[in-house]
Design a protein around this motif. Sequence first.
Motif, PDB file in Angstrom:
ATOM      1  N   PHE A 177      -4.265   3.120   0.277  1.00  0.00           N
ATOM      2  CA  PHE A 177      -2.968   2.672   0.798  1.00  0.00           C
ATOM      3  C   PHE A 177      -3.061   2.417   2.299  1.00  0.00           C
ATOM      4  CE2 PHE A 177       1.177   3.353   2.679  1.00  0.00           C
ATOM      5  CZ  PHE A 177       2.046   2.700   1.817  1.00  0.00           C
ATOM      6  N   VAL A 178      -3.650   3.353   3.002  1.00  0.00           N
ATOM      7  CA  VAL A 178      -3.762   3.269   4.458  1.00  0.00           C
ATOM      8  C   VAL A 178      -4.571   2.043   4.872  1.00  0.00           C
ATOM      9  CG1 VAL A 178      -4.864   4.398   6.436  1.00  0.00           C
ATOM     10  CG2 VAL A 178      -3.456   5.735   4.860  1.00  0.00           C
ATOM     11  N   GLU A 179      -5.684   1.831   4.203  1.00  0.00           N
ATOM     12  CA  GLU A 179      -6.565   0.734   4.590  1.00  0.00           C
ATOM     13  C   GLU A 179      -5.999  -0.623   4.187  1.00  0.00           C
ATOM     14  OE1 GLU A 179     -10.325   1.909   2.954  1.00  0.00           O
ATOM     15  OE2 GLU A 179     -10.660   3.440   4.511  1.00  0.00           O
ATOM     16  N   LYS A 180      -5.324  -0.703   3.054  1.00  0.00           N
ATOM     17  CA  LYS A 180      -4.730  -1.969   2.616  1.00  0.00           C
ATOM     18  C   LYS A 180      -3.580  -2.391   3.523  1.00  0.00           C
ATOM     19  CE  LYS A 180      -2.242  -4.153  -1.226  1.00  0.00           C
ATOM     20  NZ  LYS A 180      -1.670  -3.946  -2.595  1.00  0.00           N
ATOM     21  N   HIS A 181      -2.770  -1.437   3.931  1.00  0.00           N
ATOM     22  CA  HIS A 181      -1.550  -1.760   4.665  1.00  0.00           C
ATOM     23  C   HIS A 181      -1.640  -1.446   6.161  1.00  0.00           C
ATOM     24  CE1 HIS A 181       0.311  -2.595   0.823  1.00  0.00           C
ATOM     25  NE2 HIS A 181      -0.039  -1.388   0.396  1.00  0.00           N
ATOM     26  N   ALA A 182      -2.798  -0.973   6.620  1.00  0.00           N
ATOM     27  CA  ALA A 182      -3.017  -0.668   8.048  1.00  0.00           C
ATOM     28  C   ALA A 182      -1.954   0.281   8.586  1.00  0.00           C
ATOM     29  CB  ALA A 182      -3.063  -1.950   8.866  1.00  0.00           C
ATOM     30  N   VAL A 183      -1.749   1.378   7.875  1.00  0.00           N
ATOM     31  CA  VAL A 183      -0.741   2.373   8.241  1.00  0.00           C
ATOM     32  C   VAL A 183      -1.432   3.602   8.832  1.00  0.00           C
ATOM     33  CG1 VAL A 183       1.058   3.910   7.368  1.00  0.00           C
ATOM     34  CG2 VAL A 183       0.853   1.593   6.459  1.00  0.00           C
ATOM     35  N   PRO A 184      -1.125   3.975  10.074  1.00  0.00           N
ATOM     36  CA  PRO A 184      -1.716   5.198  10.642  1.00  0.00           C
ATOM     37  C   PRO A 184      -1.198   6.443   9.935  1.00  0.00           C
ATOM     38  CG  PRO A 184      -0.081   4.265  12.130  1.00  0.00           C
ATOM     39  CD  PRO A 184      -0.246   3.276  11.026  1.00  0.00           C
ATOM     40  N   VAL A 185      -2.033   7.479   9.926  1.00  0.00           N
ATOM     41  CA  VAL A 185      -1.725   8.724   9.221  1.00  0.00           C
ATOM     42  C   VAL A 185      -1.712   9.892  10.193  1.00  0.00           C
ATOM     43  CG1 VAL A 185      -2.594  10.389   7.531  1.00  0.00           C
ATOM     44  CG2 VAL A 185      -2.617   7.947   6.999  1.00  0.00           C
ATOM     45  N   ALA A 186      -0.717  10.757  10.042  1.00  0.00           N
ATOM     46  CA  ALA A 186      -0.656  12.019  10.784  1.00  0.00           C
ATOM     47  C   ALA A 186      -0.593  13.160   9.779  1.00  0.00           C
ATOM     48  CB  ALA A 186       0.556  12.045  11.710  1.00  0.00           C
ATOM     49  N   GLU A 187      -1.159  14.298  10.149  1.00  0.00           N
ATOM     50  CA  GLU A 187      -1.321  15.409   9.214  1.00  0.00           C
ATOM     51  C   GLU A 187      -0.349  16.550   9.500  1.00  0.00           C
ATOM     52  OE1 GLU A 187      -6.112  15.637   8.783  1.00  0.00           O
ATOM     53  OE2 GLU A 187      -5.267  16.350  10.681  1.00  0.00           O
ATOM     54  N   THR A 188       0.237  17.105   8.449  1.00  0.00           N
ATOM     55  CA  THR A 188       0.919  18.391   8.554  1.00  0.00           C
ATOM     56  C   THR A 188      -0.126  19.494   8.399  1.00  0.00           C
ATOM     57  OG1 THR A 188       1.304  18.583   6.178  1.00  0.00           O
ATOM     58  CG2 THR A 188       2.967  17.385   7.471  1.00  0.00           C
ATOM     59  N   ALA A 240       1.146  -7.761  -0.184  1.00  0.00           N
ATOM     60  CA  ALA A 240       0.199  -8.082   0.879  1.00  0.00           C
ATOM     61  C   ALA A 240       0.678  -7.616   2.255  1.00  0.00           C
ATOM     62  CB  ALA A 240      -0.054  -9.586   0.910  1.00  0.00           C
ATOM     63  N   TRP A 241       1.815  -6.931   2.292  1.00  0.00           N
ATOM     64  CA  TRP A 241       2.335  -6.497   3.600  1.00  0.00           C
ATOM     65  C   TRP A 241       1.372  -5.541   4.282  1.00  0.00           C
ATOM     66  CZ3 TRP A 241       3.096  -1.756   5.736  1.00  0.00           C
ATOM     67  CH2 TRP A 241       3.753  -1.738   6.981  1.00  0.00           C
ATOM     68  N   LYS A 242       1.260  -5.671   5.592  1.00  0.00           N
ATOM     69  CA  LYS A 242       0.532  -4.692   6.407  1.00  0.00           C
ATOM     70  C   LYS A 242       1.174  -4.647   7.785  1.00  0.00           C
ATOM     71  CE  LYS A 242      -3.558  -5.579   7.953  1.00  0.00           C
ATOM     72  NZ  LYS A 242      -4.998  -5.891   8.079  1.00  0.00           N
ATOM     73  N   SER A 243       0.875  -3.614   8.515  1.00  0.00           N
ATOM     74  CA  SER A 243       1.463  -3.468   9.850  1.00  0.00           C
ATOM     75  C   SER A 243       0.932  -4.563  10.772  1.00  0.00           C
ATOM     76  CB  SER A 243       1.138  -2.092  10.420  1.00  0.00           C
ATOM     77  OG  SER A 243      -0.237  -1.995  10.743  1.00  0.00           O
ATOM     78  N   THR A 244       1.584  -4.731  11.904  1.00  0.00           N
ATOM     79  CA  THR A 244       1.158  -5.761  12.846  1.00  0.00           C
ATOM     80  C   THR A 244      -0.197  -5.413  13.445  1.00  0.00           C
ATOM     81  OG1 THR A 244       2.196  -4.707  14.761  1.00  0.00           O
ATOM     82  CG2 THR A 244       3.562  -6.219  13.444  1.00  0.00           C
ATOM     83  N   THR A 245      -0.880  -6.441  13.920  1.00  0.00           N
ATOM     84  CA  THR A 245      -2.178  -6.221  14.564  1.00  0.00           C
ATOM     85  C   THR A 245      -2.039  -5.327  15.788  1.00  0.00           C
ATOM     86  OG1 THR A 245      -2.968  -8.374  13.784  1.00  0.00           O
ATOM     87  CG2 THR A 245      -4.152  -7.379  15.630  1.00  0.00           C
ATOM     88  N   ASP A 246      -0.968  -5.519  16.556  1.00  0.00           N
ATOM     89  CA  ASP A 246      -0.757  -4.693  17.754  1.00  0.00           C
ATOM     90  C   ASP A 246      -0.596  -3.217  17.394  1.00  0.00           C
ATOM     91  OD1 ASP A 246      -0.919  -6.903  19.347  1.00  0.00           O
ATOM     92  OD2 ASP A 246       1.240  -7.087  19.711  1.00  0.00           O
ATOM     93  N   TRP A 247       0.170  -2.943  16.333  1.00  0.00           N
ATOM     94  CA  TRP A 247       0.397  -1.549  15.916  1.00  0.00           C
ATOM     95  C   TRP A 247      -0.905  -0.910  15.420  1.00  0.00           C
ATOM     96  CZ3 TRP A 247       3.923   1.941  16.830  1.00  0.00           C
ATOM     97  CH2 TRP A 247       4.075   3.053  15.994  1.00  0.00           C
ATOM     98  N   GLU A 248      -1.653  -1.653  14.621  1.00  0.00           N
ATOM     99  CA  GLU A 248      -2.924  -1.144  14.113  1.00  0.00           C
ATOM    100  C   GLU A 248      -3.898  -0.878  15.257  1.00  0.00           C
ATOM    101  OE1 GLU A 248      -6.483  -2.367  10.950  1.00  0.00           O
ATOM    102  OE2 GLU A 248      -4.877  -3.788  11.410  1.00  0.00           O
ATOM    103  N   THR A 249      -3.979  -1.812  16.198  1.00  0.00           N
ATOM    104  CA  THR A 249      -4.883  -1.642  17.345  1.00  0.00           C
ATOM    105  C   THR A 249      -4.485  -0.430  18.186  1.00  0.00           C
ATOM    106  OG1 THR A 249      -5.305  -4.015  17.428  1.00  0.00           O
ATOM    107  CG2 THR A 249      -5.788  -2.747  19.423  1.00  0.00           C
ATOM    108  N   LYS A 250      -3.184  -0.297  18.418  1.00  0.00           N
ATOM    109  CA  LYS A 250      -2.689   0.854  19.191  1.00  0.00           C
ATOM    110  C   LYS A 250      -3.038   2.165  18.505  1.00  0.00           C
ATOM    111  CE  LYS A 250       1.457   2.486  21.537  1.00  0.00           C
ATOM    112  NZ  LYS A 250       2.834   2.140  21.932  1.00  0.00           N
ATOM    113  N   ALA A 251      -2.863   2.207  17.181  1.00  0.00           N
ATOM    114  CA  ALA A 251      -3.173   3.423  16.419  1.00  0.00           C
ATOM    115  C   ALA A 251      -4.655   3.763  16.516  1.00  0.00           C
ATOM    116  CB  ALA A 251      -2.758   3.239  14.969  1.00  0.00           C
ATOM    117  N   LYS A 252      -5.502   2.769  16.387  1.00  0.00           N
ATOM    118  CA  LYS A 252      -6.944   3.035  16.431  1.00  0.00           C
ATOM    119  C   LYS A 252      -7.390   3.482  17.814  1.00  0.00           C
ATOM    120  CE  LYS A 252      -8.316   0.092  12.550  1.00  0.00           C
ATOM    121  NZ  LYS A 252      -9.035  -1.126  12.114  1.00  0.00           N
ATOM    122  N   LYS A 253      -6.823   2.889  18.849  1.00  0.00           N
ATOM    123  CA  LYS A 253      -7.171   3.310  20.209  1.00  0.00           C
ATOM    124  C   LYS A 253      -6.709   4.741  20.472  1.00  0.00           C
ATOM    125  CE  LYS A 253      -7.342  -1.173  22.583  1.00  0.00           C
ATOM    126  NZ  LYS A 253      -6.706  -2.042  23.614  1.00  0.00           N
ATOM    127  N   GLY A 254      -5.493   5.058  20.015  1.00  0.00           N
ATOM    128  CA  GLY A 254      -4.993   6.417  20.193  1.00  0.00           C
ATOM    129  C   GLY A 254      -5.846   7.436  19.454  1.00  0.00           C
TER     130      GLY A 254
END
Length: 372
Positions: A8-19, A113-127
Amino acid sequence: ATETLRAFVEKHAVPVAETQAGKGALPWDHPLQQGAIGVTGSPAANALAREADVVLAVGTRLSDFTTGSHSLFAQAKLVNLNVNAFDALKWRSVELIADAKAGLAQLSLAAGAWKSTTDWETKAKKGADAWRADIERITGKRDVALPYEGEVIGAVQRTAPDSATRDIVVCAAGTLPADLHKLWRTAAPGGYHMEYGYSCMGYEIAGGLGVKMARPDREVIVIVGDGSYLMLNSEIATSLLLDQKLVIVVLDNHGYGCINRLQQACGGAPFNNLFADSVQGRSGAPKIDFAAHAAAMGALAENVKTIRELEAALKRARAADRTYVVCVETDPNRTTEEGGSWWEVAVPEVSDRESVHKARAAYEDGKRQQKS
């Protein structure tokens, strides 16, 4: 559900945070893994949470620590995927009542086919990259006069090249759950066992024994503070009786360091949490030899002073054929400063102390940011 989550994360470029309970669902080094969220969260995860338009909560109770007392992502629309209807309806979320694996699979199909924006994905990966570099820096320090939890965590994981896949760390209370949530690196589901629902002091060694009995193929590392060790330690003897080896690391900060800092964070003066500022009788504060105590129950044990000594001792512990206890003195005043968010701990409205007035102002500011 871990593979479904990853897909799911890789298909839709969604960042993950853990509890605390979800740690290990996605490997620590995945490009979209932001680390811990909430009161004990990473800078990467909490920064994205504060900006998110939508938060998808999977299998979480949305507790105070996860949500920053419901102030961390109050601006976001909440979609709550949970098999428990009671949890799914929290905070007026969009309810998705389903098993996590089945629910994520169906949600992914619906998203197409929805996924997050390129800017959001890039920001998540840099963070995420920046936070992993911070973890390496924080846990990598060896030459310190008096270690703290973060440096001990680094020493534990450096003593085994496969720590992230083979170790299971067990803990429960005090400062350690916060630093472990931020800093422990696990690449496998089940590599992180934290009793943090009630933060039960004394759970650690008994819980670790249960984990070892369930997973005898894994190295079980119990990390425990001196306060929790003193509350319940007799399962060391049981571990020897049952031939269930544990590696137990005792952090001795000579008191309840976590509550001592919380007293001061609320504007109060420290009292009766560290031995040094406690009420004492004629004999003064006890000088506890934790290694001698553990050895009296049949364990192999030693006391150490430095991170380098700790690493050497842990290598011996990992190679040993029975439960091995290593005690290291630690600093009660230091903790991992990076990350974190507000936690609702009430502060008096009326006091003669200026520090209480400042703490009250911060408390009221946090209250204003809560989701209503």
